[in-house]
Design an enzyme around this catalytic site. Structure first.
Site, PDB file in Angstrom:
ATOM      1  N   ASN A  54       0.869  -1.177   0.000  1.00  0.00           N
ATOM      2  CA  ASN A  54       0.000   0.000   0.000  1.00  0.00           C
ATOM      3  C   ASN A  54       0.902   1.222   0.000  1.00  0.00           C
ATOM      4  O   ASN A  54       1.453   1.597   1.033  1.00  0.00           O
ATOM      5  CB  ASN A  54      -0.899  -0.042   1.245  1.00  0.00           C
ATOM      6  CG  ASN A  54      -1.850   1.134   1.314  1.00  0.00           C
ATOM      7  OD1 ASN A  54      -1.785   2.052   0.494  1.00  0.00           O
ATOM      8  ND2 ASN A  54      -2.735   1.124   2.291  1.00  0.00           N
ATOM      9  N   ARG A  58      -2.779  -2.058  -3.357  1.00  0.00           N
ATOM     10  CA  ARG A  58      -3.950  -1.188  -3.239  1.00  0.00           C
ATOM     11  C   ARG A  58      -3.791  -0.074  -4.272  1.00  0.00           C
ATOM     12  O   ARG A  58      -2.764   0.609  -4.301  1.00  0.00           O
ATOM     13  CB  ARG A  58      -4.002  -0.586  -1.847  1.00  0.00           C
ATOM     14  CG  ARG A  58      -5.104   0.425  -1.730  1.00  0.00           C
ATOM     15  CD  ARG A  58      -5.088   1.122  -0.407  1.00  0.00           C
ATOM     16  NE  ARG A  58      -6.191   2.062  -0.378  1.00  0.00           N
ATOM     17  CZ  ARG A  58      -6.115   3.265   0.164  1.00  0.00           C
ATOM     18  NH1 ARG A  58      -5.007   3.676   0.730  1.00  0.00           N
ATOM     19  NH2 ARG A  58      -7.161   4.051   0.139  1.00  0.00           N
ATOM     20  N   HIS A  61     -13.186   3.194  -0.310  1.00  0.00           N
ATOM     21  CA  HIS A  61     -13.232   2.209   0.780  1.00  0.00           C
ATOM     22  C   HIS A  61     -13.942   0.930   0.338  1.00  0.00           C
ATOM     23  O   HIS A  61     -14.476   0.188   1.173  1.00  0.00           O
ATOM     24  CB  HIS A  61     -13.994   2.739   2.025  1.00  0.00           C
ATOM     25  CG  HIS A  61     -13.274   3.795   2.809  1.00  0.00           C
ATOM     26  ND1 HIS A  61     -13.948   4.810   3.445  1.00  0.00           N
ATOM     27  CD2 HIS A  61     -11.964   3.990   3.071  1.00  0.00           C
ATOM     28  CE1 HIS A  61     -13.082   5.595   4.071  1.00  0.00           C
ATOM     29  NE2 HIS A  61     -11.859   5.111   3.840  1.00  0.00           N
ATOM     30  N   ARG A 114     -11.326  16.089   6.887  1.00  0.00           N
ATOM     31  CA  ARG A 114     -12.143  16.458   5.712  1.00  0.00           C
ATOM     32  C   ARG A 114     -13.544  16.844   6.150  1.00  0.00           C
ATOM     33  O   ARG A 114     -14.106  16.224   7.048  1.00  0.00           O
ATOM     34  CB  ARG A 114     -12.218  15.281   4.732  1.00  0.00           C
ATOM     35  CG  ARG A 114     -10.957  15.102   3.924  1.00  0.00           C
ATOM     36  CD  ARG A 114     -11.042  13.872   3.049  1.00  0.00           C
ATOM     37  NE  ARG A 114     -10.027  12.914   3.443  1.00  0.00           N
ATOM     38  CZ  ARG A 114     -10.066  11.617   3.152  1.00  0.00           C
ATOM     39  NH1 ARG A 114     -11.058  11.118   2.463  1.00  0.00           N
ATOM     40  NH2 ARG A 114      -9.108  10.823   3.547  1.00  0.00           N
ATOM     41  N   GLU A 140      -8.568  -4.784   5.183  1.00  0.00           N
ATOM     42  CA  GLU A 140      -8.398  -4.535   3.748  1.00  0.00           C
ATOM     43  C   GLU A 140      -7.210  -5.309   3.186  1.00  0.00           C
ATOM     44  O   GLU A 140      -7.241  -5.778   2.049  1.00  0.00           O
ATOM     45  CB  GLU A 140      -8.231  -3.022   3.509  1.00  0.00           C
ATOM     46  CG  GLU A 140      -9.526  -2.273   3.767  1.00  0.00           C
ATOM     47  CD  GLU A 140      -9.337  -0.804   4.084  1.00  0.00           C
ATOM     48  OE1 GLU A 140      -8.831  -0.490   5.183  1.00  0.00           O
ATOM     49  OE2 GLU A 140      -9.688   0.027   3.237  1.00  0.00           O
TER      50      GLU A 140
END
Ligand code: ADP
Length: 394
Positions: free
Chosen positions: A9, A86, A175, A236, A380
């Protein structure tokens, strides 16, 4: 050849590496950070001292150093069986994970305009691993792919149609790896087939998103063209009125400054003025800090509104599922969110909630709750390893 699977990743200045054996059990993980900086450093789980990297080490040097240690310590014996990466954005090209070849790389480059901070650096990781293991199959697993089943009414914005047709402006969602893992796990826990399981999945980490999953497929999601839309997140903003850009430009704030503010200085950080860390905010609120209290209130209320909104996409519901660092660990956030949803018949069990779903059925809902509420740790890396193993075996 070794039978293991490496999961990579790569971020802008860091790279995470995980090593799985052929039974998809995780054997090791490592993180290299501050890459392309003088103080680049790496850590391997289980080794307490940081590992020195060459000064200004880049992704390739960091990955090489970590793989050397995995090999020296016997964790990796020769080349791995497969490498999974990823990749953040697959645009409309990738509806599922893909074996990486020249065509895949050029397609990833083509959609990079949609994720300029992520896709190019994901490609750096792919190149680096190809240099190290040229004959090992590599697989790209996209954050967006799982949401390619969204119906058009859910993925289109009400903008002039050329925005979509010429520029690809639509809701993509992110996601996806985590949300698809949630429905697999929820189905297993509820004793159902994935194809007949419908859930609302809330992934609440530093980035937060919620997805409606009908019969195993994503049918609506809160993140959009970029990961900025939807829920309140660590830094965010989530949803704001797009009129904000014009309003602030009239006050001398440029569009790029508004964009930076919405991404880096908003959310829990912006509301509290202190931190984006939910654990710290809960402690501060407990001590009477009003901005921290407000940040938690806005976070939970927005989330509850979205849970309500997601029911519009579902014909039945098996469970509401919480995951991510906040979703898995914060009994307070789960409780304060569900408190808003009595009208839907959702009810938390305060004692089970304190167990964070650590018991075998992962339930935090009260026996009177109309729908189950589950807390499930996301994984993940495991999904990426599964996909890499599956595609490399074909
Ligand atoms: P990322 O999206 O970076 O992977 P995580 O999924 O690790 O992030 O989630 C990070 C968030 O989880 C932070 O806001 C952190 O405060 C929160 N968190 C972790 N543990 C707890 C806890 N025990 N209580 C409340 N929040 C927690």
């Amino acid at each position: 050849m070794d039978e293991s699977i490496l999961v990579v990743n790569s971020g802008s200045s860091s790279v995470k590496l995980a090593l799985f054996n052929k039974n998809l059990e995780k054997k090791a993980s490592a993180l290299a950070e501050k890459l392309n900086n003088n103080d680049a450093v790496a850590h391997i789980n289980g080794i307490s001292e940081p590992i020195e990297l060459p000064q200004g080490a880049d992704h390739q040097q960091a990955l090489q150093a970590l793989i050397e240690i995995f090999t020296r310590t016997g964790l990796l014996k020769g080349s791995p069986f497969a490498i999974g990466h990823r990749v953040v954005h697959g645009g409309e090209t990738f509806r599922e994970a893909a074996l990486i070849d020249a065509g895949t790389i050029s397609a990833i480059k083509k959609v990079s305009g949609l994720a300029p901070l992520h896709n190019p650096v994901n490609l750096v990781g792919i190149d680096a691993m190809h240099e190290l293991f040229p004959s090992v199959p590599q697989v790209a697993v996209f954050d967006t792919a799982y949401h390619q089943t969204l119906p058009e009414k859910a993925f289109r914005y009400a903008l002039p149609k050329h925005c979509y047709e010429e520029w690809g402006v639509r809701r993509y969602g992110f996601h996806g790896t985590s949300h698809s893992f949630m429905v697999q796990e929820a189905a297993r826990l509820l004793g159902k087939n994935v194809e007949s399981t419908s859930i609302i999945s809330a992934h609440l980490g530093n980035g937060c998103s919620i997805t409606a999953i009908q019969d195993g497929k994503s049918v609506d999601t809160s993140m959009g063209l970029t990961p900025l839309e939807g829920l309140v997140m660590g830094t965010r903003s989530g949803d704001v009125d797009p009129g904000l850009f014009d309003y602030l430009s009239g006050r001398g704030v440029s569009a790029s400054d508004v964009h930076a503010m919405l991404n880096n200085d908003s959310g829990l950080m912006g509301l509290s003025g202190h931190t984006n860390d939910m654990r710290t905010l809960c402690e501060l609120a407990e001590q009477g800090d009003k901005p921290a209290r407000l940040a938690i209130d806005v976070f939970c209320f927005r989330l509850a509104r979205y849970i309500g909104a997601m029911t519009a996409s579902l014909s039945h519901l098996d469970a509401v599922v919480f995951t991510g660092g906040i979703g898995e660990n914060s009994a307070q956030v789960r409780q304060e969110t569900i408190k808003h949803l009595g009208l839907l018949g959702l009810e938390i069990d305060p004692d089970l909630n304190q167990m964070h779903g650590k018991q075998s059925d992962h339930r935090v809902s009260h026996s009177d709750s109309r729908f189950a509420i589950l807390t499930i740790p996301t994984n993940e890396e495991l999904v990426i390893a599964q996909e890499a193993s599956r595609l490399a075996s074909n």
